[in-house]
Design a protein around this motif. Sequence first.
Motif, PDB file in Angstrom:
ATOM      1  N   SER A  50       0.813  -1.216   0.000  1.00  0.00           N
ATOM      2  CA  SER A  50       0.000   0.000   0.000  1.00  0.00           C
ATOM      3  C   SER A  50       0.846   1.267   0.000  1.00  0.00           C
ATOM      4  N   ARG A  51       2.133   1.131   0.371  1.00  0.00           N
ATOM      5  CA  ARG A  51       3.021   2.306   0.401  1.00  0.00           C
ATOM      6  C   ARG A  51       4.072   2.257  -0.701  1.00  0.00           C
ATOM      7  N   SER A  52       3.909   1.331  -1.660  1.00  0.00           N
ATOM      8  CA  SER A  52       4.908   1.194  -2.724  1.00  0.00           C
ATOM      9  C   SER A  52       4.240   1.181  -4.093  1.00  0.00           C
ATOM     10  N   GLU A  53       5.056   1.054  -5.128  1.00  0.00           N
ATOM     11  CA  GLU A  53       4.547   0.990  -6.498  1.00  0.00           C
ATOM     12  C   GLU A  53       5.078  -0.269  -7.171  1.00  0.00           C
TER      13      GLU A  53
ATOM     14  N   TYR B 220     -11.882  14.829  -3.685  1.00  0.00           N
ATOM     15  CA  TYR B 220     -12.629  15.684  -2.751  1.00  0.00           C
ATOM     16  C   TYR B 220     -11.852  16.908  -2.247  1.00  0.00           C
ATOM     17  N   LYS B 221     -10.639  17.122  -2.743  1.00  0.00           N
ATOM     18  CA  LYS B 221      -9.835  18.233  -2.206  1.00  0.00           C
ATOM     19  C   LYS B 221     -10.466  19.600  -2.463  1.00  0.00           C
ATOM     20  N   SER B 222     -11.304  19.713  -3.501  1.00  0.00           N
ATOM     21  CA  SER B 222     -11.962  20.993  -3.781  1.00  0.00           C
ATOM     22  C   SER B 222     -13.161  21.230  -2.862  1.00  0.00           C
ATOM     23  N   LYS B 223     -13.664  20.163  -2.220  1.00  0.00           N
ATOM     24  CA  LYS B 223     -14.834  20.271  -1.336  1.00  0.00           C
ATOM     25  C   LYS B 223     -14.464  20.318   0.137  1.00  0.00           C
ATOM     26  N   TYR B 224     -13.498  19.463   0.529  1.00  0.00           N
ATOM     27  CA  TYR B 224     -13.197  19.300   1.945  1.00  0.00           C
ATOM     28  C   TYR B 224     -11.698  19.364   2.194  1.00  0.00           C
ATOM     29  N   THR B 225     -11.371  19.608   3.445  1.00  0.00           N
ATOM     30  CA  THR B 225     -10.002  19.417   3.908  1.00  0.00           C
ATOM     31  C   THR B 225      -9.877  17.947   4.308  1.00  0.00           C
ATOM     32  N   ILE B 226      -8.953  17.230   3.667  1.00  0.00           N
ATOM     33  CA  ILE B 226      -8.799  15.796   3.933  1.00  0.00           C
ATOM     34  C   ILE B 226      -7.853  15.611   5.118  1.00  0.00           C
ATOM     35  N   LYS B 227      -8.311  14.877   6.127  1.00  0.00           N
ATOM     36  CA  LYS B 227      -7.522  14.682   7.337  1.00  0.00           C
ATOM     37  C   LYS B 227      -7.435  13.196   7.691  1.00  0.00           C
ATOM     38  N   THR B 228      -6.282  12.790   8.212  1.00  0.00           N
ATOM     39  CA  THR B 228      -6.112  11.456   8.772  1.00  0.00           C
ATOM     40  C   THR B 228      -5.383  11.607  10.098  1.00  0.00           C
TER      41      THR B 228
ATOM     42  N   ARG C 233      -2.905   4.453  -2.002  1.00  0.00           N
ATOM     43  CA  ARG C 233      -3.768   4.594  -3.181  1.00  0.00           C
ATOM     44  C   ARG C 233      -5.148   5.102  -2.785  1.00  0.00           C
ATOM     45  N   ILE C 234      -5.642   4.622  -1.638  1.00  0.00           N
ATOM     46  CA  ILE C 234      -6.942   5.085  -1.147  1.00  0.00           C
ATOM     47  C   ILE C 234      -6.873   6.562  -0.782  1.00  0.00           C
ATOM     48  N   ARG C 235      -5.830   6.957  -0.078  1.00  0.00           N
ATOM     49  CA  ARG C 235      -5.673   8.366   0.303  1.00  0.00           C
ATOM     50  C   ARG C 235      -5.583   9.255  -0.932  1.00  0.00           C
ATOM     51  N   LYS C 236      -4.830   8.778  -1.913  1.00  0.00           N
ATOM     52  CA  LYS C 236      -4.679   9.557  -3.149  1.00  0.00           C
ATOM     53  C   LYS C 236      -6.028   9.752  -3.831  1.00  0.00           C
ATOM     54  N   HIS C 237      -6.859   8.701  -3.843  1.00  0.00           N
ATOM     55  CA  HIS C 237      -8.176   8.795  -4.468  1.00  0.00           C
ATOM     56  C   HIS C 237      -9.014   9.882  -3.810  1.00  0.00           C
TER      57      HIS C 237
ATOM     58  N   PRO D 242     -13.839  -0.859  -7.454  1.00  0.00           N
ATOM     59  CA  PRO D 242     -15.238  -1.075  -7.030  1.00  0.00           C
ATOM     60  C   PRO D 242     -15.481  -0.686  -5.573  1.00  0.00           C
ATOM     61  N   ILE D 243     -14.479  -0.880  -4.727  1.00  0.00           N
ATOM     62  CA  ILE D 243     -14.600  -0.499  -3.321  1.00  0.00           C
ATOM     63  C   ILE D 243     -14.737   1.013  -3.204  1.00  0.00           C
ATOM     64  N   LEU D 244     -13.868   1.736  -3.905  1.00  0.00           N
ATOM     65  CA  LEU D 244     -13.889   3.198  -3.855  1.00  0.00           C
ATOM     66  C   LEU D 244     -15.185   3.750  -4.451  1.00  0.00           C
ATOM     67  N   GLU D 245     -15.697   3.086  -5.469  1.00  0.00           N
ATOM     68  CA  GLU D 245     -16.951   3.533  -6.087  1.00  0.00           C
ATOM     69  C   GLU D 245     -18.121   3.431  -5.113  1.00  0.00           C
ATOM     70  N   LYS D 246     -18.168   2.334  -4.346  1.00  0.00           N
ATOM     71  CA  LYS D 246     -19.245   2.168  -3.361  1.00  0.00           C
ATOM     72  C   LYS D 246     -19.170   3.255  -2.286  1.00  0.00           C
ATOM     73  N   ILE D 247     -17.962   3.581  -1.851  1.00  0.00           N
ATOM     74  CA  ILE D 247     -17.792   4.630  -0.841  1.00  0.00           C
ATOM     75  C   ILE D 247     -18.224   5.977  -1.409  1.00  0.00           C
ATOM     76  N   ASP D 248     -17.808   6.271  -2.635  1.00  0.00           N
ATOM     77  CA  ASP D 248     -18.177   7.540  -3.285  1.00  0.00           C
ATOM     78  C   ASP D 248     -19.695   7.674  -3.398  1.00  0.00           C
ATOM     79  N   ASN D 249     -20.369   6.584  -3.755  1.00  0.00           N
ATOM     80  CA  ASN D 249     -21.832   6.618  -3.885  1.00  0.00           C
ATOM     81  C   ASN D 249     -22.497   6.939  -2.552  1.00  0.00           C
ATOM     82  N   LYS D 250     -21.958   6.365  -1.470  1.00  0.00           N
ATOM     83  CA  LYS D 250     -22.537   6.611  -0.148  1.00  0.00           C
ATOM     84  C   LYS D 250     -22.278   8.056   0.294  1.00  0.00           C
TER      85      LYS D 250
END
Length: 331
Positions: free
Chosen positions: A121-124, A199-207, A190-194, A157-165
């Motif tokens: 998850s932290r490599s390419e 959503y960077k134009s809508k929200y401040t992304i925080k972890t 990859r998830i963080r990048k997505h 597909p996982i990211l799409e389901k989250i986006d829909n919700k």
Amino acid sequence: MRKAAEEAGIPGKKLTLVYEPEMAALWFVKENEIASCTKFILLDLGGGTIDISVQEVLQENTTRQLVSPKGVPCGGTTLDESLTHKIEKKFANNIEMFHKNEPKKYVEHQRKIEFKKRSYSRSEGNFTLSVSKKLSRSETEQSVTITEEEYKTFLDPILEKIDNKIEEIEKTCKQVSYLVLIGGFSNDARIRKHFRNKYKSKYTIKTPGNPDLAVLNGAVLFGQRESVVTERVCKCTYGFAIFKKFDKTQKAEKIHKKGGVTLVKDCFKVVYKKGERVSTDGKSFKEIPVFDEFGADRVDKRKDPIVIHISLLKKKILSIRMTHLANISVK
């Protein structure tokens, strides 16, 4: 769960069951010193499910729930299943039979997938995993390679389901400032990048720091100060089973004769509706006057109705204070 904890030696009076999204929200607010009246979407990216809720910060770092958690069954284990299916397909072997015949090897295999997934998850590049010879049906361990593009097809597909919700939530919740990612699955770059890109134009992304421990850290804070959670949104509709006068629209098998009157039993009297906002201070309650609709003979002899007080507390779903016993139902 409560009974199991008590059997394990934890006294019931010292045990509080909490909601994971609320605890993660408390830790996020504490760690970032968020201003009051701030709203944020919380994504708890766990193994089995992705829980999405909306919280609002009030005075003195207290929080209230604006949207009850919505679980989406597409957590980290969904990705594991896709990777396992790919391995199964490559070696034309049955994972279920491998699980049944070699349970210890199967557990080792699943752990390998989890550890490899976390490091990847932290490599390419390509995802390469060594496979037990018991699974690959070979004299030696084999390896399977999944390209980055293939890995992306498992994740999309996982990211799409989250986006829909999130899109559903955005229709009802306005002026949200933050999108907060917590949970072990949120460590995936990859998830963080997505979420940053989308959503960077809508929200401040925080972890928060150590997102895997956000729930645990929040639970510690809650244990020190339970009043920090002020409101929740009912996930279910709560009410009582009552008696009503019979009419032709009701089922005949529910008929109950009482004092020369034909009643129908098991009707649903709503107390709290799904989606209704309820205080958790233990002082706010609804008064439910009880006449003969509960079917008790002694009620008929009273001039004044018996009153039931129902409130939503932190340690229990519902607290009921009354002098007449009735069944509580959930829809």
